[in-house]
Design a protein around this motif. Structure first.
Motif: not given
Ligand SMILES: C[S@@+](CC[C@H](N)C(=O)[O-])C[C@H]1O[C@@H](n2cnc3c(N)ncnc32)[C@H](O)[C@@H]1O
Length: 240
Positions: A7, A11, A18, A22, A52, A54, A73-74, A95-97, A114, A116
């Motif tokens: 996503p 984001y 956000y 947050n 992830g 953020g 972070e993606a 990076a994409d997880l 967290s 993610v």
């Molecule tokens: C709800 S936010 C939480 C951010 C941070 N971990 C925090 O708790 O403040 C989710 C984050 O995960 C990232 N994310 C979602 N899917 C991802 C993926 N496949 N790879 C890396 N990051 C991802 C989103 O871009 C976003 O920044």
């Protein structure tokens, strides 16, 4: 190769709004983040991957407690917010997880993920990569939407999804004047625990925390709701 488009676009457009939300919200600042930090405990000297990350609020807290932190972070937009918060020297990477992680084996003592994993349909490849980059005995600390709470909410608002199925839904979020669609996945608790053990983790803690008491006065309307019904579920699992 991605199993589903992350996503990041959503984001990216929400990044500024956000981040502000947050940093101060009941859900993040007074519930999820304190709970993650409490589970992490004393992190001084530990090498931690914030997966992830953020805009980096958890990264900042872990670093202030003496950890050496890397954030991935993606969303480039979110990572730019993290850069502003954490400074030029912070180790931050797009990076994409769902893809292989850009680190050698045994690079970290802890991975913290967290809020993610619930953006991923299939946790298997991601957890296998997290296990690979952790040293044996290292920990994965993960928080996700509570699957039963999500399923109950979905049952109230539409056709009743089967709790035992893995299913997705899309939410429209508006923050800082920008609107984006975010896609989430729900899966039953047993599928989560099976995924951890299949990836080579031992489950140490399953936690349903409460918001911190200081939030009661700050958020009088929502505190009671959150204090009496879980929104997030936490795991601490150890790399075997
Ligand atoms: C709800 S936010 C939480 C951010 C941070 N971990 C925090 O708790 O403040 C989710 C984050 O995960 C990232 N994310 C979602 N899917 C991802 C993926 N496949 N790879 C890396 N990051 C991802 C989103 O871009 C976003 O920044």
């Amino acid at each position: 190769m991605t199993q589903d488009a992350p996503p990041a676009d959503g984001y990216d457009s929400l990044a500024e709004g956000y981040t502000a939300e947050n940093d101060n919200s009941l859900m993040n600042a007074y519930y999820e983040r304190p709970a993650a930090l409490a589970l992490a405990g004393d992190v001084a000297g530990r090498r931690i991957l914030d997966a992830g990350c953020g805009s980096g609020p958890l990264f900042a807290e872990l670093r202030a407690r003496g950890a050496t932190v890397t954030g991935i972070e993606a969303s480039a937009g979110m990572l730019e917010q993290a850069r502003q918060r954490l400074g030029a020297d912070a180790d931050l990477r797009v990076a994409d997880l769902a893809d292989p992680l850009p680190f050698p084996d045994d690079s970290f003592d802890d991975v913290i993920a967290s809020l993610v994993l619930h953006y991923l349909r299939d946790w298997g490849p991601t957890l296998a990569e997290m296990r690979r980059v952790l040293r044996t005995g290292g920990r994965l600390i993960a928080s996700v939407n509570h699957p039963m709470a999500m399923n109950l909410l979905h049952r109230q608002s539409g056709p009743r999804p089967d709790y035992f199925e893995t299913y997705d839904w899309t939410e429209e979020w508006t923050m800082g004047g920008r609107t984006a669609q975010l896609r989430f996945w729900n899966q039953p608790l047993h599928r989560m625990t099976d995924a951890f053990t299949a990836a080579g983790f031992r489950i140490d803690v399953v936690s349903e925390p409460h918001p911190v008491p200081a939030a009661r006065e700050k958020f009088p309307d929502d505190f009671h709701l959150l204090d009496t019904f879980p929104t997030f579920l936490f795991f601490v699992v150890q790399a075997e």
